[in-house]
Design an enzyme around this catalytic site. Structure first.
Site, PDB file in Angstrom:
ATOM      1  N   TYR A  14     -33.849  18.163  30.092  1.00  0.00           N
ATOM      2  CA  TYR A  14     -35.108  17.842  29.884  1.00  0.00           C
ATOM      3  C   TYR A  14     -35.862  19.113  29.215  1.00  0.00           C
ATOM      4  O   TYR A  14     -35.478  20.011  29.517  1.00  0.00           O
ATOM      5  CB  TYR A  14     -36.001  17.101  30.851  1.00  0.00           C
ATOM      6  N   GLU A  15     -36.934  18.749  28.464  1.00  0.00           N
ATOM      7  CA  GLU A  15     -37.619  20.115  27.639  1.00  0.00           C
ATOM      8  C   GLU A  15     -36.495  20.612  26.805  1.00  0.00           C
ATOM      9  O   GLU A  15     -36.695  21.824  26.481  1.00  0.00           O
ATOM     10  CB  GLU A  15     -38.263  20.878  28.476  1.00  0.00           C
ATOM     11  N   GLY A  16     -35.734  19.907  26.204  1.00  0.00           N
ATOM     12  CA  GLY A  16     -34.401  20.617  25.509  1.00  0.00           C
ATOM     13  C   GLY A  16     -33.223  20.771  26.241  1.00  0.00           C
ATOM     14  O   GLY A  16     -33.315  21.564  27.040  1.00  0.00           O
TER      15      GLY A  16
END
Lengths: 599, 599
Positions: free
Chosen positions: A440-442
């Site tokens: 998550y968050e890239g």
């Protein structure tokens, strides 16, 4: 069950000796920041983390957040009380803007405190983390009315915030967002659409939840340039600050996940009953741009999760290794049974966990301090160089620390032997929790593409070359003395820097002409850079520790331990650098040559 | 949900071209073994694995085996029927002794079939696997009465078997076993004690369960030389083969585990109601020795789990990567959305999974074939050299394949992005299941100690040096032509062999004088040896594939794919060898220098 004891001694060392707490304290607005204040904050935070949050970590995993009909989400028993105490103690406001009730403390301090929350109870810490992201968005681009309406209660923790980006067809590719926003002519919009993976999208900790939502206006261009940002409260807020009608946003389900069970990951339906009412944040069609501005903050925070889970897994494994008696000392027949920390491979595993955790902490805090300098230093050139450093290092802190944490938590399971596989021991939870951080968050690939593209190739490697020059100067100091451990660290650091330089040269030579070939090497390159940057910081730490030892300071063994730990890191971790560089430089053909139908 | 399709083409290639199916078929007793027979078996096994076992894998994880009051263990819905079909089709008896109803097929064939069961449904496969271990023990050391009483029904699968070694205080250290056996004067013994981690220790698949139990006789010496092996049936068996009284062994609980939920991991209480009746297997006080004889078999089988889970995770991730559409081709702005297999890092991840899986398969099957030669070749010298090779490689197959599988299954989660963290997608199950494989049947550290001590240092490296010589001859062939891919493989193999030789020299020089220093390097050494041995086999495969291509054979693209895959392995995996060797040679001080109280 595992306990958590905040590693305050190492935090202090890193803040003071490596990250430059003095320079941060000298920044305008930080007049009250002193080592004593920092120590007091760390001590209090450590107590809260170890005493209140950590004991809830296991039950959070076992029970998990619960969804029930009507879109109600109930947090784990104990969560509400812990959250109330968390807010009463003023923790959400630590780094918040003073204008809205925050204490305005430097990032370097909030970084250390954030590490504690995440080590103690990652699932709990996600709620304030997402709130911080939403606060940031409103601070950056909200209008005065929005700020006045939402920020004071969000900074205090009375209300929480969420970030609504992902949709089923729009994960890493936010250009594909389809949620619609219809202007009502009165300055408000009606939002329609479904968002997934919304952390704490619904819960029972607070009276209101403030959703930040990406959506498209009717006339928006396609793709990334047609996405706007809206603020959509769960309950409408009256002019006097009291709560009004329930807005048309409902949690239709929560996910059954591998880890962070206590953090509800929500599917949110906006507008099933006529439209969820929201207001535009900033200008139309610039929502993705705003997200990118906030991204550094969020990615850094997820990188901190990697560090924090590694610390927790290490403490957990260490306690077991000191306690568990099995076998005799190697080479000793018929000797007494010993605790497993006496066995060479258990030591190797523990040192691997410890040394990488310390390297991550050093690098992350250095980046935290640079963020303070980038925002608040009086000299524009100093601000700019620090910002460039922060921009370069964020994808490394995010990608490297999170990838490490998965391996380190897995090593923690291994230290436990058969008990590691039994959920009761708690070792497996850290692995399960850590597994989300590289996604998550890239994902790591997205961090790595950002790193080699925007952060290196676009500026022709200017910033990374200056970082490498700093590394070289540390390497030169290591070579000066005749200390065996420092010399060993120096050899590995030298080889690591050479390897990094070769890989940078390859990326710079290849990126523009053959982006796919460069991209094959991007994740290995990110790991390489993280490993060498961690080695750089551990080498700095070893030099400082050695100087203290030479001056007769032992620090209760802390400095001796630091030198040994840095040496382990050099010979076991930094040693991997040349191999990664080889893969960056030579690995493209093998990865790209197979036609899709032959997979 | 994920499907499983047995990788028959690669299995055939490995069996025929790398493992020497022809040589195995030429062994006495294998007169009926032919490529056609093998193909028919693989096809039928593939159907059963993909059609019956694989569809139960997910429900097995979700529901898990259930314990209820009175010690009853209920397997997952569908398990009983699948087990019945499994036995009816004759699969348990595939490699069994013809004397007791087995088909007596070579290890090489049963290895491939075993891979399928484990890929399709690891939790299911554990039941026949443990039964095989128990059969082996009775075959090796059981008396005629024991053999006649138990073996025919165990070989057919009508009864299953278990291995009862571990106790709470005796995990890796079996010298600490405390379970007691009291002779009754009539040739039977009463067993008292508690065993933990007993796989399929209780279940509802069959009418009887035959427990093999380690226990101490009253007059037994302390430590490893005082442990005897007993056979203890769940139900006593009458002279006519019918079932008699229920024996005094009860499943008092099952564990709540990270993975393999459908495989009941039992705590068994022996003798709570007066003693569980058993008979001695072989001679008194030689139980641990017997266990060691069987250990090769069991460790090889767990290594196969590593391979099998890697294959399953790869297939799962590949299907997702071909299906999931996200983003556009790199460097293409505004182009059409593409499936994620088009993205360079997704390809890198898939190739990493695929290439390591193929390398593991090649090495494991080569060891499987060597086992056949070691047991059945007419020439004693050939038997001996093959046995030495098998003994050397077993800890590598076990340790390297299982450690790999954890990383590969984790990569499979990463390919899925956010969906990988959602249990519904099934990707996380492979990681959870894989996590036990590097722990049970001896942790990786135990394999590594066995490798550097018993298998290398004790014989002064004779066998590993001969293996390295074989590797060198393959390396020389790679350097001969002017093919770019083969040359790249040759470079990495050469560097890998050099690295391995340096590490072997260090182990040989250090083991006797400083066992702890050697032991710090043992796990890195095991990984190094696995990586280079896998590279050796992939290099052989690439040479063969290239020769086929040069001869105009394409094999539906199979040979092209093999060359590319071997090249990827060389540049991304084999490339790690020098770093591991550096750690073996230089890593001791950093791991050993920290006093325990400074951790």
């Amino acid at each position: 069950m595992s306990n958590y004891s905040a590693p305050i001694r190492d935090m202090q060392f890193v803040m003071q000796e490596l990250a430059g707490l003095d320079k941060v304290a000298a920044l305008p607005g930080n007049e009250e920041v002193s080592p004593d204040l920092v120590d007091a904050i760390l001590e209090e935070a450590g107590k809260f983390a170890g005493g209140v949050l950590a004991p809830l970590n296991r039950i959070g995993d076992e029970e998990g957040a619960k969804w029930s009909q009507g879109g109600v989400v109930t947090t784990v028993p104990g969560w509400r009380e812990a959250y109330r105490q968390f807010c009463e103690a003023g923790w959400p406001a630590l780094a918040g803007e003073p204008e809205f009730g925050g204490q305005g403390l430097p990032k370097l301090i909030s970084t250390a405190v954030m590490e504690m929350w995440k080590s103690a109870n990652m699932a709990f810490s996600l709620c304030p983390m997402l709130t911080t992201g939403a606060i940031e968005a409103l601070l950056l681009r909200g209008n005065d009315e929005q700020k006045a309406m939402y920020l004071p209660k969000m900074v205090s923790g009375e209300w929480t915030g969420t970030m609504n980006l992902t949709e089923p067809q729009a994960g890493s590719d936010l250009a594909a967002v389809r949620t619609r926003a219809e202007p009502q002519g009165d300055g408000t919009y009606r939002i329609f659409g479904q968002k997934i993976f919304i952390t704490y999208g619904e819960h029972d900790l607070t009276d209101n939840i403030i959703h930040l939502v990406l959506a498209r206006l009717p006339d928006a261009p396609e793709g990334v340039k047609g996405i706007s940002l809206f603020v959509v409260p769960k309950f409408m807020v009256n002019a006097d600050g009291s709560l009004g009608a329930r807005n048309d946003v409902e949690c239709v389900s929560i996910e059954h996940k591998l880890g962070i069970h206590a953090s509800p990951t929500c599917v949110l339906a906006f507008g099933d009953k006529g439209g969820a009412i929201g207001t535009l944040v900033g200008e139309a069609n610039r929502g993705l741009e705003y997200m990118f501005i906030m991204m550094n903050e969020a990615r850094f925070a997820v990188g901190m999760e990697g560090l924090a889970l590694s610390e927790r897994a290490y403490q957990h494994a260490l306690a077991y290794a000191k306690d568990r008696v099995q076998g005799t000392e190697a080479g000793v027949r018929g000797g007494p049974k010993v605790s497993i920390i006496h066995h060479a491979d258990v030591r190797r595993m523990l040192m691997s966990m410890k040394s990488q955790t310390e390297a991550m902490r050093a690098l992350a805090y250095v980046v935290g301090a640079a963020t303070d300098l980038a925002h608040h230093h009086a000299d524009e050139a100093v601000r700019a160089s620090n910002q460039a450093f922060v921009d370069l290092m964020i994808p490394v802190v995010k990608g490297w620390c999170t990838e490490n944490s998965i391996e380190i938590a897995s090593t923690g399971v291994q230290v436990h032997g058969g008990m590691g596989f039994i959920e009761e021991s708690g070792a497996a939870q850290h692995l399960r929790d850590a597994r989300i951080t590289s996604i998550y968050e890239g994902t790591t690939a997205i961090q790595a593409n950002d790193l080699i593209g925007r952060k290196i190739a676009r500026e022709n490697g200017v910033t990374i070359k200056s970082v490498i020059a700093e590394m070289r100067s540390v390497g030169a100091k290591l070579a000066e003395g005749d200390d065996e451990a420092l010399a060993a660290i120096g050899r590995a650091l030298h080889a690591g820097i050479e390897a990094l330089e070769q890989a940078v040269a390859y990326i710079l030579a290849t990126y523009a002409g053959d982006i796919k070939a460069a991209s094959v090497g991007s994740v290995p390159f990110l790991k390489l850079f993280g490993i060498v940057a961690g080695g750089w910081q551990m080498a700095r730490a070893a030099l400082i520790a050695k100087a203290k030892l030479d001056a007769g300071e032992d620090g209760g063994g802390f400095y001796r331990a630091k030198v040994v730990t840095a040496r382990f890191y050099a010979d076991h971790v930094l040693a991997q650098a040349p191999a990664l560089s080889y893969t960056v430089v030579n690995g493209a053909r093998g990865a790209l040559d197979l036609p899709e139908d032959l997979f």
